[in-house]
Design a protein around this motif. Structure first.
Motif, mmCIF file in Angstrom:
data_model
loop_
_atom_site.group_PDB
_atom_site.id
_atom_site.type_symbol
_atom_site.label_atom_id
_atom_site.label_comp_id
_atom_site.label_asym_id
_atom_site.label_seq_id
_atom_site.Cartn_x
_atom_site.Cartn_y
_atom_site.Cartn_z
ATOM 1 N N HIS A 175 0.825 -1.142 0.087
ATOM 2 C CA HIS A 175 -0.114 0.056 -0.140
ATOM 3 C C HIS A 175 0.880 1.300 0.041
ATOM 4 N N VAL A 176 1.788 1.014 0.814
ATOM 5 C CA VAL A 176 2.859 2.367 0.808
ATOM 6 C C VAL A 176 3.483 2.598 -0.603
ATOM 7 N N GLY A 177 3.811 1.331 -1.318
ATOM 8 C CA GLY A 177 4.502 1.452 -2.475
ATOM 9 C C GLY A 177 3.346 2.162 -3.388
ATOM 10 N N GLU A 178 2.195 2.074 -3.457
ATOM 11 C CA GLU A 178 1.197 2.755 -4.141
ATOM 12 C C GLU A 178 1.019 4.216 -3.884
ATOM 13 N N VAL A 179 1.009 4.400 -2.713
ATOM 14 C CA VAL A 179 0.927 5.962 -2.325
ATOM 15 C C VAL A 179 2.312 6.594 -2.849
ATOM 16 N N CYS A 180 3.259 5.952 -2.676
ATOM 17 C CA CYS A 180 4.657 6.773 -3.360
ATOM 18 C C CYS A 180 4.444 6.756 -5.025
ATOM 19 N N ALA A 181 3.748 5.673 -5.544
ATOM 20 C CA ALA A 181 3.664 5.760 -6.873
ATOM 21 C C ALA A 181 2.619 6.896 -7.588
ATOM 22 N N GLN A 182 1.637 7.068 -6.796
ATOM 23 C CA GLN A 182 0.834 8.176 -6.837
ATOM 24 C C GLN A 182 1.708 9.648 -6.708
ATOM 25 N N ALA A 183 2.332 9.733 -5.670
ATOM 26 C CA ALA A 183 3.118 11.049 -5.598
ATOM 27 C C ALA A 183 4.021 11.206 -6.825
ATOM 28 N N ILE A 220 22.658 6.305 -8.880
ATOM 29 C CA ILE A 220 21.202 6.660 -8.572
ATOM 30 C C ILE A 220 20.529 5.560 -8.266
ATOM 31 N N THR A 221 20.803 4.271 -9.156
ATOM 32 C CA THR A 221 19.783 3.285 -8.787
ATOM 33 C C THR A 221 20.332 2.570 -7.451
ATOM 34 N N LYS A 222 21.299 2.567 -7.252
ATOM 35 C CA LYS A 222 21.709 2.081 -5.764
ATOM 36 C C LYS A 222 21.136 2.793 -4.713
ATOM 37 N N VAL A 223 21.078 3.947 -4.855
ATOM 38 C CA VAL A 223 20.181 5.051 -3.905
ATOM 39 C C VAL A 223 18.886 4.824 -3.815
ATOM 40 N N MET A 224 18.357 4.496 -4.995
ATOM 41 C CA MET A 224 17.004 4.240 -4.910
ATOM 42 C C MET A 224 16.585 3.091 -4.116
ATOM 43 N N GLY A 225 17.526 1.872 -4.462
ATOM 44 C CA GLY A 225 17.472 0.437 -3.540
ATOM 45 C C GLY A 225 17.467 0.748 -2.084
ATOM 46 N N LEU A 226 18.290 1.468 -1.825
ATOM 47 C CA LEU A 226 18.562 1.779 -0.391
ATOM 48 C C LEU A 226 17.329 2.269 0.300
ATOM 49 N N VAL A 227 16.766 3.576 -0.306
ATOM 50 C CA VAL A 227 15.583 4.145 -0.004
ATOM 51 C C VAL A 227 14.779 3.235 0.332
ATOM 52 N N SER A 228 14.438 2.416 -0.793
ATOM 53 C CA SER A 228 13.195 1.552 -1.008
ATOM 54 C C SER A 228 13.426 0.281 0.340
ATOM 55 N N GLN A 229 14.591 0.056 0.501
ATOM 56 C CA GLN A 229 14.931 -1.008 1.527
ATOM 57 C C GLN A 229 14.367 -0.443 3.075
ATOM 58 N N VAL A 230 14.627 0.888 3.128
ATOM 59 C CA VAL A 230 14.319 1.604 4.513
ATOM 60 C C VAL A 230 12.862 1.784 4.676
ATOM 61 N N MET A 231 12.083 2.187 3.505
ATOM 62 C CA MET A 231 10.846 2.340 3.219
ATOM 63 C C MET A 231 10.057 1.018 3.530
ATOM 64 N N THR A 232 10.568 -0.224 2.953
ATOM 65 C CA THR A 232 9.805 -1.449 3.367
ATOM 66 C C THR A 232 9.875 -1.969 4.682
ATOM 67 N N LYS A 233 10.865 -1.899 5.355
ATOM 68 C CA LYS A 233 11.292 -2.300 6.672
ATOM 69 C C LYS A 233 10.410 -1.658 7.527
ATOM 70 N N THR A 234 10.425 -0.075 7.388
ATOM 71 C CA THR A 234 9.656 0.592 8.121
ATOM 72 C C THR A 234 8.172 0.505 7.872
ATOM 73 N N ALA A 235 7.524 0.319 7.046
ATOM 74 C CA ALA A 235 6.144 0.079 6.679
ATOM 75 C C ALA A 235 5.495 -1.235 7.054
ATOM 76 N N TYR A 236 6.329 -2.173 7.201
ATOM 77 C CA TYR A 236 5.898 -3.424 7.664
ATOM 78 C C TYR A 236 5.404 -3.405 9.278
ATOM 79 N N TYR A 237 6.101 -2.569 9.970
ATOM 80 C CA TYR A 237 5.473 -2.351 11.354
ATOM 81 C C TYR A 237 4.580 -1.105 11.345
ATOM 82 N N LEU A 238 5.027 0.097 10.810
ATOM 83 C CA LEU A 238 4.225 1.263 10.700
ATOM 84 C C LEU A 238 3.764 1.846 9.545
#
Length: 210
Positions: free
Chosen positions: A56-64, A192-210
């Motif tokens: 769901h967070v991924g889709e919120v981000c996609a809309q933005a 840039i792709t590596k930074v995107m991957g790192l940001v994605s990891q932070v988001m997914t780990k956080t959103a799983y709980y919050l």
């Protein structure tokens, strides 16, 4: 580059996304509509809810991202293509939100932060030019595809409802990436792709709980 009417329309859209008042736009039933849904154990339910909250967070981000990229593009054709993709992503958002409710859970409490950050990133990508903006779409969809593949491995086998949603999302994410390639996307630099991957990891780990 954009006018007041566009800003009002996109502002209203952002409010509907963050308030959870978006409705499915397509006339076909949601992916799991005809499935005989089996009961889940409490542990399976919580795990599935965590994964669907991440989706769901991924889709919120996609809309933005799509909103920002439409606003910063001067090409009516590209704006139309991004708008079509955003509509499909909007349905993904609805499916994930409905599934979270069915699992007795809720969307991420940090959705306003995810939305704002993604809008800022989408704006920068758009200002870099349409080809770079499309390159950002390609890389984003590639990472999302990998992410959804991992969720199909991680979701409980008995959670056929969530799995059906993720399968349909994956199919359409691949189509969006192909659309961007066909429109002339440039490959993003590896840093840039590596930074995107790192940001994605932070988001997914956080959103799983919050």
């Amino acid at each position: 580059m954009f006018n007041l009417d566009q800003l009002i329309i996109e502002g209203d859209r952002a409010l509907r996304i963050l308030s959870g008042s978006v409705q499915q736009s397509r006339s076909t039933p949601k992916p799991e509509a005809d499935l005989d849904v089996a009961p889940l154990s409490e542990q399976e339910r919580k795990h599935a809810a965590g994964l669907m909250r991440v989706n769901h967070v991924g889709e919120v981000c996609a809309q933005a991202l799509y909103q920002a990229q439409r606003l910063t593009s001067a090409s009516p054709h590209l704006q139309s293509q991004l708008g079509h993709a955003a509509k499909e992503e909007e349905d993904h958002l609805v499916w994930c939100a409905n599934r979270l409710e069915e699992l007795g859970s809720r969307p991420s409490l940090l959705n306003p932060i995810w939305f704002a950050g993604s809008f800022a990133i989408g704006t920068l990508a758009g200002l870099a030019g349409d080809q770079w903006s499309l390159g950002f779409v390609v890389e984003t969809e590639k990472q999302v595809e990998n992410h959804l593949n991992s969720h199909l491995q991680a979701l409980p086998e008995s959670d056929i409802a969530s799995r059906a949603i993720v399968e349909q999302m994956r199919t359409e994410e691949i189509e969006h990436g192909n659309m961007a390639r066909n429109l002339g996307a440039k490959d993003l630099p590896e840093p840039i792709t590596k930074v995107m991957g790192l940001v994605s990891q932070v988001m997914t780990k956080t959103a799983y709980y919050l």
